[in-house]
Design a protein around this motif. Structure first.
Motif, mmCIF file in Angstrom:
data_model
loop_
_atom_site.group_PDB
_atom_site.id
_atom_site.type_symbol
_atom_site.label_atom_id
_atom_site.label_comp_id
_atom_site.label_asym_id
_atom_site.label_seq_id
_atom_site.Cartn_x
_atom_site.Cartn_y
_atom_site.Cartn_z
ATOM 1 N N HIS A 94 0.661 -1.159 0.111
ATOM 2 C CA HIS A 94 -0.057 0.068 0.052
ATOM 3 C C HIS A 94 0.878 1.377 -0.088
ATOM 4 O O HIS A 94 1.727 1.645 0.780
ATOM 5 C CB HIS A 94 -1.019 -0.074 1.145
ATOM 6 C CG HIS A 94 -2.037 1.068 1.248
ATOM 7 N ND1 HIS A 94 -1.985 2.301 1.962
ATOM 8 C CD2 HIS A 94 -2.968 1.300 0.370
ATOM 9 C CE1 HIS A 94 -3.076 2.817 1.752
ATOM 10 N NE2 HIS A 94 -3.718 2.418 1.053
ATOM 11 N N ILE B 53 -15.765 0.371 5.053
ATOM 12 C CA ILE B 53 -14.524 0.424 4.233
ATOM 13 C C ILE B 53 -14.857 -0.779 2.986
ATOM 14 O O ILE B 53 -16.027 -1.547 3.145
ATOM 15 C CB ILE B 53 -13.423 0.053 4.923
ATOM 16 C CG1 ILE B 53 -13.500 -1.597 5.420
ATOM 17 C CG2 ILE B 53 -13.098 0.809 6.301
ATOM 18 C CD1 ILE B 53 -12.186 -2.226 6.207
ATOM 19 N N SER C 169 -10.131 -0.091 0.136
ATOM 20 C CA SER C 169 -10.177 1.338 0.571
ATOM 21 C C SER C 169 -10.707 1.582 1.959
ATOM 22 O O SER C 169 -11.717 0.802 2.329
ATOM 23 C CB SER C 169 -11.200 1.835 -0.305
ATOM 24 O OG SER C 169 -11.344 3.153 0.012
ATOM 25 N N HIS D 236 -8.082 2.411 4.920
ATOM 26 C CA HIS D 236 -7.014 2.058 5.660
ATOM 27 C C HIS D 236 -6.750 3.064 6.808
ATOM 28 O O HIS D 236 -6.657 2.487 8.257
ATOM 29 C CB HIS D 236 -5.604 2.011 5.081
ATOM 30 C CG HIS D 236 -5.414 1.063 4.336
ATOM 31 N ND1 HIS D 236 -5.960 0.923 2.791
ATOM 32 C CD2 HIS D 236 -4.450 -0.274 4.370
ATOM 33 C CE1 HIS D 236 -5.420 -0.018 2.192
ATOM 34 N NE2 HIS D 236 -4.680 -0.826 3.174
ATOM 35 N N TYR E 101 -8.586 0.555 -8.037
ATOM 36 C CA TYR E 101 -9.721 1.153 -7.322
ATOM 37 C C TYR E 101 -9.116 1.798 -5.886
ATOM 38 O O TYR E 101 -9.113 2.740 -5.576
ATOM 39 C CB TYR E 101 -10.643 -0.058 -6.809
ATOM 40 C CG TYR E 101 -11.735 0.487 -5.930
ATOM 41 C CD1 TYR E 101 -12.998 0.945 -6.566
ATOM 42 C CD2 TYR E 101 -11.730 0.946 -4.532
ATOM 43 C CE1 TYR E 101 -14.125 1.592 -5.818
ATOM 44 C CE2 TYR E 101 -12.896 1.207 -4.133
ATOM 45 C CZ TYR E 101 -14.055 1.745 -4.395
ATOM 46 O OH TYR E 101 -15.035 2.215 -3.733
ATOM 47 N N MET E 102 -8.061 1.037 -5.506
ATOM 48 C CA MET E 102 -7.176 1.563 -4.191
ATOM 49 C C MET E 102 -6.633 2.779 -4.463
ATOM 50 O O MET E 102 -6.547 3.845 -3.738
ATOM 51 C CB MET E 102 -6.205 0.337 -3.879
ATOM 52 C CG MET E 102 -5.471 0.637 -2.829
ATOM 53 S SD MET E 102 -3.936 1.693 -3.124
ATOM 54 C CE MET E 102 -2.936 0.353 -4.351
ATOM 55 N N SER F 214 -9.172 5.557 -4.975
ATOM 56 C CA SER F 214 -9.853 6.267 -3.746
ATOM 57 C C SER F 214 -8.855 6.720 -2.794
ATOM 58 O O SER F 214 -9.498 7.459 -2.210
ATOM 59 C CB SER F 214 -10.444 5.058 -3.067
ATOM 60 O OG SER F 214 -9.244 4.082 -2.768
ATOM 61 N N ASN F 215 -7.595 6.761 -3.014
ATOM 62 C CA ASN F 215 -6.628 7.579 -2.165
ATOM 63 C C ASN F 215 -6.165 8.728 -2.628
ATOM 64 O O ASN F 215 -5.735 9.636 -2.165
ATOM 65 C CB ASN F 215 -5.440 6.791 -1.984
ATOM 66 C CG ASN F 215 -5.775 5.592 -0.927
ATOM 67 O OD1 ASN F 215 -5.785 6.056 0.569
ATOM 68 N ND2 ASN F 215 -6.302 4.435 -1.241
#
Length: 316
Positions: free
Chosen positions: A46, A72, A85, A87, A116-117, A120-121
């Motif tokens: 991550h 989440i 998504s 953390h 997606y991760m 989304s960040n």
């Protein structure tokens, strides 16, 4: 000829006969599940750091009062779950002693989860260069696996965008800027930290452009540059980094060459003294022309310096 019934040409599910459209729509909605935090793992590699700062403290307070308002996103991995998504929400929940958290479980491939991760960040207000570097690379690799164009060629037919251009467009950056950030992945950790320092306003720091040039150096050469930075207490300018890269490409970069380049005085590191003209005018001859002021001040300083040295000798 035997007539075929209408039903022969249609495919029906049994549920279609016994449920309403409203019920079928409801069944398609994602369900929220409450899952033990001990069963949830972080996303592998991550790139985004969860910082224990004021924002995380505020999130903890919010969860204490209202619970986790937005579930989440996780995906099933064998007998456990993996965060896609959320953390920060998981970390905040752990810090206040929660044992479980609301989740939406989605069926995603590795590449779908990676994209997606990252997406989304990337809306965060504060993202370090090292985080962008890793995130952009992970997303481009995932897009490449999915068969999306990931090349640097022109696109005369249909104006198809390369994946780097697609990512850049989504993030408000050019294709070249995306690739500059990706190059940071080739820096040794100590130099990469210095690039982050340029955003954190800490020292020593290296700007993005010179950092990109340094990323083309061999690891052993980068370590020599790091030693020189620590010794000279200065970091390379863009022009100096270009010199280092060219020497490296020609297999001519040595420790001596690095020290020679790093010892060059950089314009932005030359200290400048600002003097008030009004104050100077009070102590210099009125008839002195402005073009002669600098020479007069220097000579006056030299004279005063000699006076102080002589006075010091007399007092011994």
């Amino acid at each position: 000829m035997e007539k075929k019934s209408y039903i022969d040409h249609q495919t029906f599910k049994l549920d279609d006969f016994f449920t309403t459209q409203e019920q079928r729509d409801e069944n398609k909605k994602e369900k929220i599940e409450i899952i033990d935090l001990d069963l949830i793992d972080d996303f592998p590699e991550h790139p985004f750091k969860v910082r224990e700062n004021e924002d995380l403290i505020k999130l903890q307070e919010s969860i204490k009062l209202n619970g986790v308002l937005e579930p989440i996103i996780v995906r099933k991995k064998d007998n456990r779950y993996e965060i896609v998504s959320g953390h920060r929400r998981k970390k905040a929940s752990e810090l206040i002693g929660k044992s479980e958290i609301p989740c939406i479980v989605r069926n995603m491939s590795d590449d779908e989860a990676t994209i997606y991760m990252v997406d989304s960040n990337m809306h965060r207000e504060f993202i370090l260069p090292s985080e962008k570097a890793k995130a952009y690379k992970m997303k481009l690799d995932a897009m490449k696996h999915q068969g999306i164009r990931n090349d640097l060629t022109s696109f005369p037919v249909g104006n198809k965008l390369t994946s780097a251009e697609t990512v850049g467009k989504e993030m408000g950056e050019s294709k070249n800027q995306v690739y500059r950030f990706i190059r940071l992945n080739y820096l040794i950790p100590e130099l990469l930290d210095m690039v982050d320092n340029s955003v954190l306003e800490q020292t020593p720091s290296i700007a993005l452009r010179p950092a990109v040039e340094l990323s083309y150096l061999k690891e052993s050469e980068q370590k020599l540059v790091l030693d020189s930075i620590n010794y000279t207490d200065s970091t390379p300018s863009h022009a100096q980094a270009i010199q280092l890269r060219k020497l490296s490409e020609n297999n001519q970069l040595t420790e001596q060459k690095i020290d020679e380049i790093m010892s060059q005085e950089k314009p932005n590191q030359i200290p400048r003294i600002s003097l008030s003209e009004d104050k100077i005018r009070k102590v210099i001859p009125k008839s002195l022309k402005i073009n002669d002021m600098e020479d007069f001040v220097i000579k006056a300083c030299e004279y005063y310096g000699r006076h102080l040295r002589e006075k010091n000798i007399e007092s011994r």
